[in-house]
Motif scaffolding. Structure first.
Motif, PDB file in Angstrom:
ATOM      1  N   ILE A  95      30.240 -84.604 100.589  1.00 45.07           N
ATOM      2  CA  ILE A  95      29.198 -83.685 101.058  1.00 45.07           C
ATOM      3  C   ILE A  95      29.826 -82.411 101.624  1.00 45.07           C
ATOM      4  O   ILE A  95      29.376 -81.290 101.333  1.00 45.07           O
ATOM      5  N   ALA A  96      30.874 -82.578 102.419  1.00 48.75           N
ATOM      6  CA  ALA A  96      31.554 -81.418 103.006  1.00 48.75           C
ATOM      7  C   ALA A  96      32.199 -80.558 101.915  1.00 48.75           C
ATOM      8  O   ALA A  96      32.084 -79.330 101.938  1.00 48.75           O
ATOM      9  N   ASP A  97      32.873 -81.201 100.956  1.00 47.87           N
ATOM     10  CA  ASP A  97      33.512 -80.464  99.850  1.00 47.87           C
ATOM     11  C   ASP A  97      32.476 -79.678  99.047  1.00 47.87           C
ATOM     12  O   ASP A  97      32.685 -78.512  98.708  1.00 47.87           O
ATOM     13  N   THR A  98      31.365 -80.328  98.734  1.00 45.93           N
ATOM     14  CA  THR A  98      30.304 -79.673  97.954  1.00 45.93           C
ATOM     15  C   THR A  98      29.704 -78.499  98.716  1.00 45.93           C
ATOM     16  O   THR A  98      29.459 -77.428  98.138  1.00 45.93           O
ATOM     17  N   ALA A  99      29.475 -78.679 100.014  1.00 48.41           N
ATOM     18  CA  ALA A  99      28.903 -77.604 100.833  1.00 48.41           C
ATOM     19  C   ALA A  99      29.840 -76.403 100.895  1.00 48.41           C
ATOM     20  O   ALA A  99      29.395 -75.247 100.820  1.00 48.41           O
ATOM     21  N   ILE A 100      31.131 -76.669 101.014  1.00 52.52           N
ATOM     22  CA  ILE A 100      32.116 -75.581 101.057  1.00 52.52           C
ATOM     23  C   ILE A 100      32.154 -74.838  99.724  1.00 52.52           C
ATOM     24  O   ILE A 100      32.153 -73.599  99.680  1.00 52.52           O
ATOM     25  N   ASP A 101      32.182 -75.584  98.625  1.00 53.89           N
ATOM     26  CA  ASP A 101      32.207 -74.966  97.293  1.00 53.89           C
ATOM     27  C   ASP A 101      30.944 -74.138  97.047  1.00 53.89           C
ATOM     28  O   ASP A 101      31.007 -73.036  96.486  1.00 53.89           O
ATOM     29  N   ASN A 102      29.794 -74.663  97.457  1.00 56.29           N
ATOM     30  CA  ASN A 102      28.533 -73.942  97.273  1.00 56.29           C
ATOM     31  C   ASN A 102      28.499 -72.651  98.089  1.00 56.29           C
ATOM     32  O   ASN A 102      27.982 -71.623  97.627  1.00 56.29           O
ATOM     33  N   MET A 103      29.036 -72.710  99.301  1.00 58.25           N
ATOM     34  CA  MET A 103      29.057 -71.526 100.152  1.00 58.25           C
ATOM     35  C   MET A 103      29.887 -70.415  99.514  1.00 58.25           C
ATOM     36  O   MET A 103      29.470 -69.252  99.469  1.00 58.25           O
ATOM     37  N   ILE A 104      31.054 -70.787  98.991  1.00 58.41           N
ATOM     38  CA  ILE A 104      31.912 -69.799  98.335  1.00 58.41           C
ATOM     39  C   ILE A 104      31.254 -69.271  97.069  1.00 58.41           C
ATOM     40  O   ILE A 104      31.288 -68.065  96.775  1.00 58.41           O
ATOM     41  N   ALA A 105      30.629 -70.181  96.303  1.00 54.89           N
ATOM     42  CA  ALA A 105      29.981 -69.786  95.046  1.00 54.89           C
ATOM     43  C   ALA A 105      28.837 -68.808  95.287  1.00 54.89           C
ATOM     44  O   ALA A 105      28.592 -67.914  94.472  1.00 54.89           O
ATOM     45  N   ARG A 106      28.117 -68.962  96.396  1.00 54.15           N
ATOM     46  CA  ARG A 106      27.014 -68.046  96.711  1.00 54.15           C
ATOM     47  C   ARG A 106      27.511 -66.730  97.284  1.00 54.15           C
ATOM     48  O   ARG A 106      26.911 -65.676  97.061  1.00 54.15           O
ATOM     49  N   PHE A 107      28.602 -66.796  98.000  1.00 55.19           N
ATOM     50  CA  PHE A 107      29.072 -65.609  98.712  1.00 55.19           C
ATOM     51  C   PHE A 107      29.656 -64.562  97.767  1.00 55.19           C
ATOM     52  O   PHE A 107      29.426 -63.365  97.945  1.00 55.19           O
ATOM     53  N   GLU A 108      30.425 -64.999  96.775  1.00 54.95           N
ATOM     54  CA  GLU A 108      31.110 -64.050  95.882  1.00 54.95           C
ATOM     55  C   GLU A 108      30.133 -63.119  95.165  1.00 54.95           C
ATOM     56  O   GLU A 108      30.291 -61.891  95.230  1.00 54.95           O
ATOM     57  N   PRO A 109      29.104 -63.642  94.459  1.00 58.79           N
ATOM     58  CA  PRO A 109      28.174 -62.717  93.789  1.00 58.79           C
ATOM     59  C   PRO A 109      27.394 -61.837  94.771  1.00 58.79           C
ATOM     60  O   PRO A 109      27.020 -60.719  94.434  1.00 58.79           O
ATOM     61  N   THR A 110      27.170 -62.349  95.990  1.00 57.69           N
ATOM     62  CA  THR A 110      26.460 -61.553  96.996  1.00 57.69           C
ATOM     63  C   THR A 110      27.269 -60.314  97.373  1.00 57.69           C
ATOM     64  O   THR A 110      26.739 -59.200  97.437  1.00 57.69           O
ATOM     65  N   ILE A 111      28.568 -60.504  97.611  1.00 58.82           N
ATOM     66  CA  ILE A 111      29.438 -59.383  97.971  1.00 58.82           C
ATOM     67  C   ILE A 111      29.532 -58.386  96.819  1.00 58.82           C
ATOM     68  O   ILE A 111      29.473 -57.167  97.019  1.00 58.82           O
ATOM     69  N   VAL A 112      29.680 -58.901  95.590  1.00 57.15           N
ATOM     70  CA  VAL A 112      29.762 -58.029  94.415  1.00 57.15           C
ATOM     71  C   VAL A 112      28.469 -57.220  94.258  1.00 57.15           C
ATOM     72  O   VAL A 112      28.499 -56.019  93.961  1.00 57.15           O
ATOM     73  N   ALA A 113      27.327 -57.880  94.483  1.00 55.76           N
ATOM     74  CA  ALA A 113      26.037 -57.192  94.364  1.00 55.76           C
ATOM     75  C   ALA A 113      25.892 -56.107  95.428  1.00 55.76           C
ATOM     76  O   ALA A 113      25.437 -54.994  95.136  1.00 55.76           O
ATOM     77  N   VAL A 114      26.286 -56.423  96.667  1.00 54.81           N
ATOM     78  CA  VAL A 114      26.222 -55.436  97.745  1.00 54.81           C
ATOM     79  C   VAL A 114      27.103 -54.237  97.430  1.00 54.81           C
ATOM     80  O   VAL A 114      26.701 -53.077  97.631  1.00 54.81           O
ATOM     81  N   LEU A 115      28.311 -54.505  96.923  1.00 54.08           N
ATOM     82  CA  LEU A 115      29.229 -53.423  96.564  1.00 54.08           C
ATOM     83  C   LEU A 115      28.637 -52.555  95.454  1.00 54.08           C
ATOM     84  O   LEU A 115      28.660 -51.319  95.528  1.00 54.08           O
TER      85      LEU A 115
END
Length: 357
Positions: A315-335
């Protein structure tokens, strides 16, 4: 008295082991014991391959203590390097004649702990680097690129729109201040890391970290994994359930879980079953409660706790992976949106000026 002071001065020179080092250390001890190598000889062998002179001195000090007849847990405790949990479990393993198996279990525990810690660090470091790069790009855009457009407007005898001029001024100030803040945060984090290694703790920082641990779902999953893994190990080693909860709860490092375990202990003192005690605390979901019920009745609660621990690790591994997966496109979109809006505010008026020439 003088000998004690000399001993304390010596042990203060030794640094605490990281989780990966603890895992490797416990595994080596386990292998040496299984090979029927005595503790003093084993520590001497490990000293030959020590990473540095400081560690070598510590291992030789441990070999000396073992040669004088001190038990393993006493040797570990005297160094002041090993966590109380390792010392306690080593003592339990020695009392039950399962020291080799106990050290192997400790090695597995700290190996998983090290992997989770690295995953959390990566989950924090990667977004931080992305934010830093975003601020650098915006800073260069506002400070270096936008003034070039201002000169182009001047050469054409035109003026930039008030919106574009305000964007240049405010954007430059904002990105510059943000970069300074990021640099300061990086310095503070580095200072905290160094202070933690030296055993220095800042109350304010500790309180902030405690609040994050209590509210973060990832931190909750990690704390529950740690608790169930330790409880499984203590039950397998023959420690009483109540004492196992006390030991495991101390290692969870989470106020919310500690409070729930306190309630659980109170329920157990009133004579309630393990199943009912855990159920009333609300610490575990219904599925895990049913697993605990089955484990209690079948006499395999240690195995059930190990399975629950593995689930929380996933559960912890999946939550960490999901957080990173969501964050990257968000930063790219903001940029992309930020750069696009700034360039449009400059290029559209410029296109109008050029078409009028």
């Amino acid at each position: 008295m003088a000998d004690l002071e000399k001993k304390d001065e010596k042990t203060r020179q030794w640094r605490s082991y990281s989780c990966s080092q603890l895992s490797a250390f416990c595994l080596q001890i386990s292998l040496l014991l299984e090979a029927a190598v005595s503790l003093d000889e084993g520590f001497s062998i490990m000293a030959e391959d020590a990473e540095d002179e400081n560690e070598k001195k510590m291992l030789l000090y441990m070999a000396e203590g073992a040669e004088l007849g001190d038990p393993c847990f006493k040797v570990l405790e005297d160094t002041g390097v090993f966590p109380a949990y390792v010392v306690r479990m080593a003592k339990l393993g020695q009392e039950t004649g399962t020291l080799a198996q106990m050290m192997k279990s400790l090695s597995d525990y700290y190996e998983k702990e090290d992997r989770l810690i690295k995953a959390v660090k990566n989950a924090v470091t990667y977004p931080a680097m992305m934010i830093f790069m975003l601020l650098v790009v915006l800073f260069v855009l506002f400070v270096k690129v936008m003034p070039i457009f201002s000169k182009v407007y001047e050469q054409l005898g035109a003026e930039m729109s008030p919106v574009a001029q305000s964007a240049i001024r405010l954007g430059g100030i904002f990105s510059g201040v943000a970069l300074v803040l990021v640099a300061l945060i990086a310095v503070v984090v580095a200072g905290m890391s160094i202070a933690a290694k030296m055993g220095i703790h800042v109350n304010f920082i500790q309180n902030v970290i405690r609040q994050i641990k209590n509210r973060s779902k990832i931190a909750q999953a990690i704390a529950k994994r740690r608790f169930t893994a330790v409880l499984s190990l203590t039950l397998r080693s023959g420690l009483e359930f109540e004492k196992g909860i006390e030991l495991a709860g101390g290692l969870a490092e989470n106020d919310m879980i500690s409070e729930q375990l306190k309630k659980c202990s109170e329920k157990l003192e009133l004579g309630e079953s393990y199943y009912d005690a855990f159920k009333e605390t609300g610490m575990f979901s219904g599925f895990y409660i049913q697993m605990i019920k089955v484990g209690t009745r079948s006499g395999h609660l240690d195995s059930v706790m190990e399975e629950i621990s593995n689930d929380y690790e996933e559960i912890a591994d999946t939550a960490i992976d999901n957080m990173i997966a969501r964050f990257e496109p968000t930063i790219v979109a903001v940029l992309a949106v930020s750069v696009g809006l700034v360039l449009l505010s400059v290029m559209l008026p410029l296109a109008g000026v050029l078409s009028a020439i």
